[in-house]
Design a protein around this motif. Structure first.
Motif, mmCIF file in Angstrom:
data_model
loop_
_atom_site.group_PDB
_atom_site.id
_atom_site.type_symbol
_atom_site.label_atom_id
_atom_site.label_comp_id
_atom_site.label_asym_id
_atom_site.label_seq_id
_atom_site.Cartn_x
_atom_site.Cartn_y
_atom_site.Cartn_z
ATOM 1 N N ASP A 89 0.831 -1.198 0.000
ATOM 2 C CA ASP A 89 0.000 0.000 0.000
ATOM 3 C C ASP A 89 0.866 1.248 0.000
ATOM 4 O OD1 ASP A 89 -2.792 0.877 0.145
ATOM 5 O OD2 ASP A 89 -2.148 1.855 1.992
ATOM 6 N N ALA A 90 1.931 1.186 0.767
ATOM 7 C CA ALA A 90 2.823 2.349 0.851
ATOM 8 C C ALA A 90 3.494 2.604 -0.490
ATOM 9 C CB ALA A 90 3.874 2.116 1.932
ATOM 10 N N TRP A 91 3.912 1.527 -1.154
ATOM 11 C CA TRP A 91 4.542 1.700 -2.463
ATOM 12 C C TRP A 91 3.543 2.302 -3.447
ATOM 13 C CZ3 TRP A 91 3.558 -0.006 -7.404
ATOM 14 C CH2 TRP A 91 4.585 0.217 -8.335
ATOM 15 N N LEU A 92 2.322 1.895 -3.312
ATOM 16 C CA LEU A 92 1.283 2.333 -4.229
ATOM 17 C C LEU A 92 0.914 3.801 -4.026
ATOM 18 C CD1 LEU A 92 0.046 0.527 -6.310
ATOM 19 C CD2 LEU A 92 -1.898 0.160 -4.777
ATOM 20 N N ALA A 93 1.101 4.261 -2.826
ATOM 21 C CA ALA A 93 0.619 5.592 -2.428
ATOM 22 C C ALA A 93 0.934 6.706 -3.429
ATOM 23 C CB ALA A 93 1.147 5.940 -1.045
ATOM 24 N N PRO A 94 2.206 6.909 -3.790
ATOM 25 C CA PRO A 94 2.502 8.033 -4.679
ATOM 26 C C PRO A 94 1.846 7.913 -6.040
ATOM 27 C CG PRO A 94 4.427 6.634 -4.381
ATOM 28 C CD PRO A 94 3.412 6.184 -3.387
ATOM 29 N N TYR A 95 1.481 6.715 -6.438
ATOM 30 C CA TYR A 95 0.817 6.530 -7.728
ATOM 31 C C TYR A 95 -0.681 6.798 -7.618
ATOM 32 C CZ TYR A 95 5.130 4.176 -9.047
ATOM 33 O OH TYR A 95 6.434 3.885 -9.308
ATOM 34 N N ARG A 96 -1.209 6.546 -6.436
ATOM 35 C CA ARG A 96 -2.660 6.627 -6.272
ATOM 36 C C ARG A 96 -3.189 7.987 -6.687
ATOM 37 N NH1 ARG A 96 -3.055 5.073 -1.232
ATOM 38 N NH2 ARG A 96 -2.935 2.908 -1.888
ATOM 39 N N ARG A 97 -2.494 9.011 -6.320
ATOM 40 C CA ARG A 97 -3.004 10.334 -6.654
ATOM 41 C C ARG A 97 -3.055 10.563 -8.161
ATOM 42 N NH1 ARG A 97 0.311 14.058 -8.034
ATOM 43 N NH2 ARG A 97 -1.148 15.663 -7.438
ATOM 44 N N MET A 155 -9.043 -7.851 -17.258
ATOM 45 C CA MET A 155 -7.560 -7.751 -17.291
ATOM 46 C C MET A 155 -6.987 -8.244 -15.969
ATOM 47 S SD MET A 155 -5.286 -4.415 -18.068
ATOM 48 C CE MET A 155 -6.346 -3.871 -19.402
ATOM 49 N N ALA A 156 -6.034 -9.138 -16.067
ATOM 50 C CA ALA A 156 -5.446 -9.708 -14.852
ATOM 51 C C ALA A 156 -4.688 -8.647 -14.060
ATOM 52 C CB ALA A 156 -4.514 -10.859 -15.206
ATOM 53 N N ILE A 157 -4.686 -8.827 -12.776
ATOM 54 C CA ILE A 157 -3.947 -7.902 -11.925
ATOM 55 C C ILE A 157 -2.467 -8.042 -12.203
ATOM 56 C CG2 ILE A 157 -3.569 -7.185 -9.556
ATOM 57 C CD1 ILE A 157 -6.120 -8.396 -8.788
ATOM 58 N N PRO A 178 -0.664 4.987 -15.068
ATOM 59 C CA PRO A 178 -0.954 4.396 -13.756
ATOM 60 C C PRO A 178 -2.257 3.620 -13.650
ATOM 61 C CG PRO A 178 -1.443 6.727 -13.702
ATOM 62 C CD PRO A 178 -0.903 6.443 -15.074
ATOM 63 N N GLU A 179 -3.114 3.707 -14.644
ATOM 64 C CA GLU A 179 -4.449 3.104 -14.505
ATOM 65 C C GLU A 179 -4.441 1.655 -14.027
ATOM 66 O OE1 GLU A 179 -3.656 5.066 -16.943
ATOM 67 O OE2 GLU A 179 -5.003 6.773 -16.594
ATOM 68 N N PRO A 180 -3.614 0.782 -14.615
ATOM 69 C CA PRO A 180 -3.666 -0.616 -14.165
ATOM 70 C C PRO A 180 -3.365 -0.790 -12.684
ATOM 71 C CG PRO A 180 -2.478 -0.465 -16.226
ATOM 72 C CD PRO A 180 -2.699 0.931 -15.759
ATOM 73 N N LEU A 181 -2.674 0.175 -12.113
ATOM 74 C CA LEU A 181 -2.363 0.080 -10.691
ATOM 75 C C LEU A 181 -3.626 0.193 -9.846
ATOM 76 C CD1 LEU A 181 0.914 2.164 -10.418
ATOM 77 C CD2 LEU A 181 0.623 -0.300 -10.462
ATOM 78 N N ALA A 182 -4.655 0.751 -10.442
ATOM 79 C CA ALA A 182 -5.919 0.856 -9.718
ATOM 80 C C ALA A 182 -6.450 -0.531 -9.385
ATOM 81 C CB ALA A 182 -6.929 1.638 -10.542
ATOM 82 N N GLU A 183 -6.140 -1.495 -10.234
ATOM 83 C CA GLU A 183 -6.599 -2.859 -9.974
ATOM 84 C C GLU A 183 -5.888 -3.443 -8.758
ATOM 85 O OE1 GLU A 183 -7.603 -5.508 -12.938
ATOM 86 O OE2 GLU A 183 -7.282 -4.127 -14.608
ATOM 87 N N VAL A 184 -4.615 -3.135 -8.668
ATOM 88 C CA VAL A 184 -3.873 -3.571 -7.496
ATOM 89 C C VAL A 184 -4.488 -2.947 -6.254
ATOM 90 C CG1 VAL A 184 -1.655 -3.538 -6.339
ATOM 91 C CG2 VAL A 184 -1.763 -3.816 -8.812
ATOM 92 N N ALA A 240 -7.453 -1.952 -5.884
ATOM 93 C CA ALA A 240 -8.768 -2.545 -5.630
ATOM 94 C C ALA A 240 -8.629 -3.885 -4.919
ATOM 95 C CB ALA A 240 -9.518 -2.721 -6.943
ATOM 96 N N TRP A 241 -7.648 -4.671 -5.362
ATOM 97 C CA TRP A 241 -7.432 -5.956 -4.712
ATOM 98 C C TRP A 241 -7.048 -5.750 -3.253
ATOM 99 C CZ3 TRP A 241 -3.374 -8.294 -2.171
ATOM 100 C CH2 TRP A 241 -3.512 -9.655 -1.913
ATOM 101 N N LEU A 242 -6.272 -4.722 -3.033
ATOM 102 C CA LEU A 242 -5.766 -4.445 -1.697
ATOM 103 C C LEU A 242 -6.862 -3.954 -0.760
ATOM 104 C CD1 LEU A 242 -2.890 -4.835 -0.896
ATOM 105 C CD2 LEU A 242 -2.490 -2.390 -1.226
ATOM 106 N N ALA A 243 -7.867 -3.353 -1.317
ATOM 107 C CA ALA A 243 -8.893 -2.662 -0.527
ATOM 108 C C ALA A 243 -9.446 -3.471 0.650
ATOM 109 C CB ALA A 243 -10.015 -2.198 -1.441
#
Lengths: 136, 136
Positions: free
Chosen positions: A76-84, B1-3, B69-75, B77-80
């Motif tokens: 989650d932390a790694w993902l953080a800067p991309y999330r925005r 699309m696979a994660i 960065p869009e595909p990272l949204a799937e990650v 989402a999985w993490l949520a």
DNA sequence: AAGGTTCATGCTCTTGCGGTTATATAGCCG
DNA sequence: CGGCTATATAACCGCAAGAGCATGAACCTT
């Protein structure tokens, strides 16, 4: 501690975590759901254990595996800067749709091409995308 | 699309994404930072491209790679569903520390063992942890 | 004690991946 | 045009990871 991306790369292991998200489970139970052999399941469980993603409690011959989500915080932390980045884009889309409600896209899919680029390429003569390696 | 977990499992590829987080870059530039050969870099870039994590813009012989960065949204989402687990634990810790401010842990490290378990194992006679496979 | 559960480990085999070297392609400049 | 630059692709190699099988270890039951 390294980010456990490599551990999560395995579909079966993610499935195990998903199953443990509901409740702790026995190895046999997991094996059944995964559709692979029991030793195979045990092997994945070992990897997950060593990554700190699961805990074991013994109950006679049985082993209750339970989730240990803390290491996921690193992901989650790694993902953080991309999330925005993508939230910015979605925000922009929302503003866009808000401005022109006549827009005819029925799908909920964000039409990225419509959104002004977040990071602009430094003065490159905006050439259309490379079809180049795409066609394999 | 696979994660795209498998794509992100590669450290060099994550590093590429991190570099592209700052600004678009040329292949040569990335190669230099990664410390591997140019073909190696190109190969990783291809994987990232096919996963939709980067875009290319050509500029004569150069290629500007930029983040997608869009595909990272799937990650994400999985993490949520997991996220609330560790935030719950941290919340519990905070409440704990709030209750007894005399607590003598100097470190900022969350002492998980102190926090009451979120998910309790169904009526298993709480046996101490298995040292079992841990000692290899 | 004997047999049956439940799980872990050791081994082998195969496949895929990441890495390098060599080569092809595309476009610039003189 | 010739050579230089920047990048992609191909061919090859070594290794580690994942899958299966056979076996071992722990513990319960009768």
């Amino acid at each position: 501690m390294a980010i456990p991306f490599d551990v999560l790369a395995e579909p079966s292991r993610r499935q195990i975590l998903d199953l443990l998200l509901e409740r702790p489970r026995l190895v046999g139970e997991l094996t059944e759901h995964l559709g692979l052999t029991q030793p195979g399941t045990s092997k994945h469980l070992r990897v997950l254990r060593e990554a700190g993603l699961v805990r074991v409690r013994r109950d006679a011959q049985r082993r209750w595996y339970e989730l240990c989500p803390e290491p996921l915080a690193e992901v989650d932390a790694w993902l953080a800067p991309y999330r925005r980045l993508w939230t910015d884009r979605l925000d922009a889309l929302e503003r866009h749709l808000d401005t022109m409600p006549e827009s005819l896209d029925a799908t909920g899919e964000p039409d990225v091409a419509d959104v002004p680029d977040v990071a602009d390429v430094p003065d490159v003569p905006d050439v259309p995308d490379v079809p180049d390696g795409e066609a394999r």
